[in-house]
Design a protein around this motif. Structure first.
Motif, PDB file in Angstrom:
ATOM      1  N   ILE A 291      11.517  -1.785  -2.393  1.00 60.94           N
ATOM      2  CA  ILE A 291      11.683  -2.427  -1.092  1.00 60.94           C
ATOM      3  C   ILE A 291      12.574  -1.576  -0.185  1.00 60.94           C
ATOM      4  N   LEU A 292      13.361  -0.677  -0.771  1.00 63.98           N
ATOM      5  CA  LEU A 292      14.229   0.190   0.018  1.00 63.98           C
ATOM      6  C   LEU A 292      13.490   1.400   0.589  1.00 63.98           C
TER       7      LEU A 292
ATOM      8  N   LYS B 183       7.617  -9.213  -0.430  1.00 63.12           N
ATOM      9  CA  LYS B 183       7.607 -10.565  -0.982  1.00 63.12           C
ATOM     10  C   LYS B 183       6.365 -11.348  -0.595  1.00 63.12           C
ATOM     11  N   PHE B 184       5.667 -10.916   0.448  1.00 62.39           N
ATOM     12  CA  PHE B 184       4.419 -11.576   0.854  1.00 62.39           C
ATOM     13  C   PHE B 184       3.180 -10.834   0.369  1.00 62.39           C
ATOM     14  N   GLY B 185       3.365  -9.790  -0.410  1.00 66.41           N
ATOM     15  CA  GLY B 185       2.240  -9.019  -0.912  1.00 66.41           C
ATOM     16  C   GLY B 185       1.676  -8.025   0.079  1.00 66.41           C
ATOM     17  N   ARG B 186       2.414  -7.668   1.122  1.00 67.15           N
ATOM     18  CA  ARG B 186       1.939  -6.709   2.115  1.00 67.15           C
ATOM     19  C   ARG B 186       2.320  -5.293   1.695  1.00 67.15           C
ATOM     20  N   ASP B 187       1.449  -4.340   1.980  1.00 64.71           N
ATOM     21  CA  ASP B 187       1.651  -2.961   1.560  1.00 64.71           C
ATOM     22  C   ASP B 187       2.850  -2.356   2.285  1.00 64.71           C
ATOM     23  N   VAL B 188       3.811  -1.837   1.526  1.00 68.95           N
ATOM     24  CA  VAL B 188       5.044  -1.306   2.100  1.00 68.95           C
ATOM     25  C   VAL B 188       4.777  -0.008   2.857  1.00 68.95           C
ATOM     26  N   LEU B 189       3.950   0.876   2.296  1.00 68.67           N
ATOM     27  CA  LEU B 189       3.681   2.151   2.960  1.00 68.67           C
ATOM     28  C   LEU B 189       2.979   1.941   4.300  1.00 68.67           C
ATOM     29  N   SER B 190       1.984   1.088   4.335  1.00 61.77           N
ATOM     30  CA  SER B 190       1.277   0.834   5.593  1.00 61.77           C
ATOM     31  C   SER B 190       2.209   0.225   6.633  1.00 61.77           C
ATOM     32  N   ARG B 191       3.060  -0.691   6.212  1.00 62.69           N
ATOM     33  CA  ARG B 191       3.997  -1.300   7.159  1.00 62.69           C
ATOM     34  C   ARG B 191       5.037  -0.291   7.635  1.00 62.69           C
ATOM     35  N   ALA B 192       5.455   0.618   6.764  1.00 63.57           N
ATOM     36  CA  ALA B 192       6.414   1.644   7.192  1.00 63.57           C
ATOM     37  C   ALA B 192       5.785   2.608   8.187  1.00 63.57           C
ATOM     38  N   ILE B 193       4.513   2.947   7.992  1.00 64.37           N
ATOM     39  CA  ILE B 193       3.833   3.824   8.947  1.00 64.37           C
ATOM     40  C   ILE B 193       3.685   3.133  10.293  1.00 64.37           C
ATOM     41  N   TYR B 194       3.288   1.871  10.283  1.00 66.00           N
ATOM     42  CA  TYR B 194       3.206   1.122  11.540  1.00 66.00           C
ATOM     43  C   TYR B 194       4.593   0.924  12.149  1.00 66.00           C
TER      44      TYR B 194
ATOM     45  N   ALA C  77      -7.094   6.754   0.838  1.00 61.26           N
ATOM     46  CA  ALA C  77      -7.110   5.382   0.336  1.00 61.26           C
ATOM     47  C   ALA C  77      -8.072   5.313  -0.848  1.00 61.26           C
ATOM     48  N   SER C  78      -8.265   4.090  -1.344  1.00 58.08           N
ATOM     49  CA  SER C  78      -9.182   3.864  -2.452  1.00 58.08           C
ATOM     50  C   SER C  78     -10.619   3.950  -1.953  1.00 58.08           C
ATOM     51  N   MET C  79     -11.476   4.627  -2.730  1.00 55.45           N
ATOM     52  CA  MET C  79     -12.860   4.836  -2.307  1.00 55.45           C
ATOM     53  C   MET C  79     -13.708   3.576  -2.407  1.00 55.45           C
ATOM     54  N   ASP C  80     -13.331   2.636  -3.262  1.00 58.10           N
ATOM     55  CA  ASP C  80     -14.113   1.413  -3.412  1.00 58.10           C
ATOM     56  C   ASP C  80     -13.626   0.280  -2.516  1.00 58.10           C
ATOM     57  N   GLY C  81     -12.656   0.562  -1.653  1.00 53.30           N
ATOM     58  CA  GLY C  81     -12.154  -0.455  -0.741  1.00 53.30           C
ATOM     59  C   GLY C  81     -11.167  -1.422  -1.353  1.00 53.30           C
ATOM     60  N   GLN C  82     -10.824  -1.261  -2.628  1.00 55.54           N
ATOM     61  CA  GLN C  82      -9.858  -2.137  -3.274  1.00 55.54           C
ATOM     62  C   GLN C  82      -8.439  -1.797  -2.814  1.00 55.54           C
ATOM     63  N   PRO C  83      -7.543  -2.774  -2.786  1.00 51.29           N
ATOM     64  CA  PRO C  83      -6.172  -2.486  -2.324  1.00 51.29           C
ATOM     65  C   PRO C  83      -5.454  -1.541  -3.265  1.00 51.29           C
ATOM     66  N   VAL C  84      -4.729  -0.612  -2.695  1.00 50.24           N
ATOM     67  CA  VAL C  84      -3.899   0.322  -3.449  1.00 50.24           C
ATOM     68  C   VAL C  84      -2.554   0.415  -2.733  1.00 50.24           C
ATOM     69  N   HIS C  85      -1.484   0.336  -3.496  1.00 52.80           N
ATOM     70  CA  HIS C  85      -0.135   0.255  -2.930  1.00 52.80           C
ATOM     71  C   HIS C  85       0.688   1.426  -3.473  1.00 52.80           C
ATOM     72  N   PHE C  86       0.799   2.485  -2.690  1.00 53.72           N
ATOM     73  CA  PHE C  86       1.526   3.673  -3.140  1.00 53.72           C
ATOM     74  C   PHE C  86       3.032   3.442  -3.190  1.00 53.72           C
TER      75      PHE C  86
ATOM     76  N   VAL D 275      -0.730  -9.182  -4.292  1.00 56.90           N
ATOM     77  CA  VAL D 275       0.273  -9.669  -5.245  1.00 56.90           C
ATOM     78  C   VAL D 275       1.664  -9.369  -4.710  1.00 56.90           C
ATOM     79  N   ALA D 276       2.533 -10.361  -4.719  1.00 55.80           N
ATOM     80  CA  ALA D 276       3.896 -10.180  -4.213  1.00 55.80           C
ATOM     81  C   ALA D 276       4.692  -9.281  -5.143  1.00 55.80           C
ATOM     82  N   PHE D 277       5.482  -8.393  -4.540  1.00 52.08           N
ATOM     83  CA  PHE D 277       6.367  -7.478  -5.262  1.00 52.08           C
ATOM     84  C   PHE D 277       5.616  -6.677  -6.324  1.00 52.08           C
ATOM     85  N   ALA D 278       4.431  -6.217  -5.984  1.00 54.68           N
ATOM     86  CA  ALA D 278       3.687  -5.349  -6.900  1.00 54.68           C
ATOM     87  C   ALA D 278       4.353  -3.981  -6.915  1.00 54.68           C
TER      88      ALA D 278
END
Length: 384
Positions: free
Chosen positions: A356-357, A165-176, A151-160, A77-80
């Motif tokens: 987003i900041l 805007k494209f629905g990509r996880d901010v924390l994962s992208r910041a780590i990468y 992460a989530s134990m059931d494999g469902q997406p979780v966004h800390f 979901v975008a901007f979750a």
């Protein structure tokens, strides 16, 4: 005449036995220079805090696939909004295992807009755990794995930290993104250090006309307005150029404009060292210039260079973030903190989706870590 009291006998000048000498003094007497610097650094809480943060940043960059909770390219979901870990159930009772509650539409309607009120879905919690299975990856680019640190134990997406805007996880992208940002900073600083130290020592040691002309060239490089030149040079590469070519060009441009200041500082240290007695004695006995530079001047300059390196890395990180925000640093599919900050170009996005900041926090932590480590090393290397 009155008899004078006899003078007390002089104190014994017999040396103390070896076993009576304090152990601490003997240890300090044989302490190496590196051990002495480390002992001084441990006394500085800011220096140790910076060292720990730098170590954590390097570990995060090396093991980004393992530490990231999700695939940075996966969309949702975008901007979750961020999903913070909770330790309570829907009744408010404490639970042993942390969990997150996804947002869902409730049966209640907003009295103004008549839209369903969005709130936490307490009936379907997502349990969190360590070393859980998730998106597959290759650890260090070699070992196939699918375990993630948290992460989530059931494999469902979780966004800390929410999504973009494209629905990509901010924390994962910041780590990468830490990997690309730190690689750029470390590579640029390495090139700056090698060129600046070499030119500075050679120019300061030989002097004469070579030093005069070299310093005029250094002043010419320092006189360039860097920001307009960065933007002008980076626009020379077409948009369709490969990502590696664009990244290499950015590193070369930053290095070409950054070595001059390091050269000027090292030259000043070399001018002072070239007049010391042991250097003049080495010249008198016929030591070669290469031996004098490498054996007598270079070790004494390294203390200043190490501190300058730790203070230069934050500058390059900030410069890369700024150029990435303007779109002149790296291009997709690479991820960097500056590239992530392009989503904050409009005030409406910042006001509505402030998470987003989040990359700014990573930049601030990196700048503080290296600056604190540099200050601690400066006091430990030269306490006077």
């Amino acid at each position: 005449m009155l008899a004078r009291d006899p003078l007390p006998p002089p104190p014994s000048l017999t040396p103390l036995p070896a076993e009576s000498v304090p152990v601490a003094e003997a240890a300090h007497g044989n302490e190496s220079y590196i051990a002495l610097v480390w002992r001084r650094l441990k006394r500085s809480w800011t220096g140790m805090a910076g060292l720990c943060l730098v170590a954590l940043l390097l570990v995060m960059a090396v093991f980004a696939e393992f530490l990231a909770p999700m695939d940075p390219k996966a969309t949702d979901v975008a901007f979750a909004p961020p999903q913070l870990p909770a330790f309570h159930d829907k009744d408010g009772n404490l639970v042993a295992r942390p969990r997150v509650y996804a947002l869902a539409d409730s049966a209640d309607l907003d009295p103004v807009t008549f839209q369903p009120i969005v709130g936490p879905d307490y009936d379907h919690p997502r349990l969190l755990g360590f070393f859980v299975e998730g998106a597959p990856y290759r650890l260090l680019g070699l070992v196939p794995a699918n375990r993630h640190f948290f992460a989530s134990m059931d494999g469902q997406p979780v966004h800390f930290l929410g999504t973009d805007k494209f629905g990509r996880d901010v924390l994962s992208r910041a780590i990468y993104g830490s990997r690309v940002s730190l690689v750029i900073a470390l590579t640029v600083v390495f090139i700056i250090t090698v060129i600046g130290t070499s030119v500075g020592m050679i120019s300061g040691y030989f002097g004469g006309k070579f030093d005069v002309w070299m310093q005029r060239f250094v002043e010419l490089v320092l006189a360039f307005p860097q920001l307009p030149l960065y933007l002008a040079l980076t626009t020379l590469i077409p948009v369709t150029a490969p990502t590696n070519v664009f990244l290499a060009f950015v590193i070369i441009v930053m290095s070409a404009l950054g070595w001059a200041q390091m050269s000027r500082e090292v030259r000043g240290k070399t001018l002072a060292l070239a007049r010391i007695d042991y250097v003049r004695a080495a010249m008198a006995v016929g030591a070669t210039d290469r031996r004098i530079i490498m054996q007598h001047i270079f070790p004494n300059v390294m203390s200043h260079v190490i501190v300058a390196v730790t203070l230069a890395i934050p500058t390059v990180v900030l410069l890369e973030s700024f150029l990435g925000f303007l779109g002149f640093a790296v291009k997709p599919p690479l991820i960097s903190w500056g590239l992530m900050l392009q989503d904050t170009a409009t005030y409406s996005v910042i006001g509505t989706y402030p998470w987003i900041l989040s990359p700014v926090g990573f930049v601030l932590i990196t700048v503080f870590a290296f600056n604190a480590l540099g200050d601690g090393l400066r006091d430990a290397i030269d306490p006077y």
